[in-house]
Design a protein around this motif. Sequence first.
Motif, PDB file in Angstrom:
ATOM      1  N   VAL A  14       0.903  -1.106  -0.047  1.00  0.00           N
ATOM      2  CA  VAL A  14      -0.101   0.168  -0.042  1.00  0.00           C
ATOM      3  C   VAL A  14       0.929   1.347   0.035  1.00  0.00           C
ATOM      4  N   VAL A  15       0.792   1.982  -1.053  1.00  0.00           N
ATOM      5  CA  VAL A  15       1.371   3.329  -1.292  1.00  0.00           C
ATOM      6  C   VAL A  15       0.467   4.374  -0.944  1.00  0.00           C
ATOM      7  N   ARG A  41      -3.093 -13.478   0.692  1.00  0.00           N
ATOM      8  CA  ARG A  41      -3.288 -13.328   2.183  1.00  0.00           C
ATOM      9  C   ARG A  41      -2.805 -11.992   2.333  1.00  0.00           C
ATOM     10  N   ILE A  42      -3.754 -11.105   3.175  1.00  0.00           N
ATOM     11  CA  ILE A  42      -3.606  -9.699   3.406  1.00  0.00           C
ATOM     12  C   ILE A  42      -3.807  -9.573   4.831  1.00  0.00           C
ATOM     13  N   SER A  60     -12.386   2.110   2.294  1.00  0.00           N
ATOM     14  CA  SER A  60     -12.406   1.970   0.851  1.00  0.00           C
ATOM     15  C   SER A  60     -10.866   1.365   0.827  1.00  0.00           C
ATOM     16  N   LEU A  61      -9.712   1.540   1.264  1.00  0.00           N
ATOM     17  CA  LEU A  61      -8.786   0.455   1.047  1.00  0.00           C
ATOM     18  C   LEU A  61      -8.943  -1.164   1.112  1.00  0.00           C
ATOM     19  N   ARG A  62      -9.494  -1.391   2.316  1.00  0.00           N
ATOM     20  CA  ARG A  62      -9.876  -2.623   2.857  1.00  0.00           C
ATOM     21  C   ARG A  62     -10.988  -3.280   1.468  1.00  0.00           C
ATOM     22  N   ARG A  63     -11.830  -2.539   0.954  1.00  0.00           N
ATOM     23  CA  ARG A  63     -12.845  -3.053   0.131  1.00  0.00           C
ATOM     24  C   ARG A  63     -11.776  -3.320  -1.089  1.00  0.00           C
ATOM     25  N   HIS A  64     -11.009  -2.300  -1.693  1.00  0.00           N
ATOM     26  CA  HIS A  64     -10.106  -2.760  -2.857  1.00  0.00           C
ATOM     27  C   HIS A  64      -9.119  -3.833  -2.677  1.00  0.00           C
ATOM     28  N   LEU A  65      -8.524  -3.935  -1.400  1.00  0.00           N
ATOM     29  CA  LEU A  65      -7.630  -5.390  -0.987  1.00  0.00           C
ATOM     30  C   LEU A  65      -8.501  -6.519  -1.172  1.00  0.00           C
ATOM     31  N   ILE A 100      -2.356   3.332  -5.249  1.00  0.00           N
ATOM     32  CA  ILE A 100      -2.413   3.254  -3.826  1.00  0.00           C
ATOM     33  C   ILE A 100      -1.858   1.685  -3.656  1.00  0.00           C
ATOM     34  N   ILE A 101      -2.413   0.674  -4.405  1.00  0.00           N
ATOM     35  CA  ILE A 101      -2.165  -0.628  -4.219  1.00  0.00           C
ATOM     36  C   ILE A 101      -1.087  -1.176  -5.420  1.00  0.00           C
ATOM     37  N   GLN A 102      -0.366  -1.490  -5.109  1.00  0.00           N
ATOM     38  CA  GLN A 102       0.963  -2.012  -5.747  1.00  0.00           C
ATOM     39  C   GLN A 102       1.388  -3.360  -5.501  1.00  0.00           C
ATOM     40  N   THR A 103       2.121  -4.081  -6.518  1.00  0.00           N
ATOM     41  CA  THR A 103       2.910  -5.168  -5.933  1.00  0.00           C
ATOM     42  C   THR A 103       4.237  -5.130  -6.369  1.00  0.00           C
TER      43      THR A 103
END
Length: 135
Positions: A14-15, A41-42, A60-65, A100-103
């Motif tokens: 998460v950025v 796994r998160i 919002s972050l949790r929903r996207h993850l 905001i979400i990257q790998t």
Amino acid sequence: MRAPDTYDYAVIRVVPRVEREEFVNVGIILSCERAGFLEARIELDEVRLRALDPTLDLDSLRRHLDTIPAICRGGEAAAPIGLLPTRARFHWLTAKRSSIIQTSPVHMGRCGDLPATLEHLMDRMVRPPKATAPR
């Protein structure tokens, strides 16, 4: 005895403020094509994330993850991406993004127990180290 499986994995990051390039590792995506294994796994460390951005919308972050493990499971619930073959879903999830979400880059390994390896990677790459008592 069965030969070890070759697997690929990426760390989910998460950025909170992309322009600052600071991130917190929050999960692992592990894939083994031969075994048909694709799992994520998160675990969010809210304190560490809030240290980078106190205004971060965690709901919002949790929903996207939450979509990442759903895509790994596949099926119509994650459509249309969930209908792709396992390997294609892994590559879609690990594609380079400026969001905001990257790998991380994809890494490889070999193991005999994929779920245990996923847990080991979570301990090593995501969870904070456990403090040891002073001697």
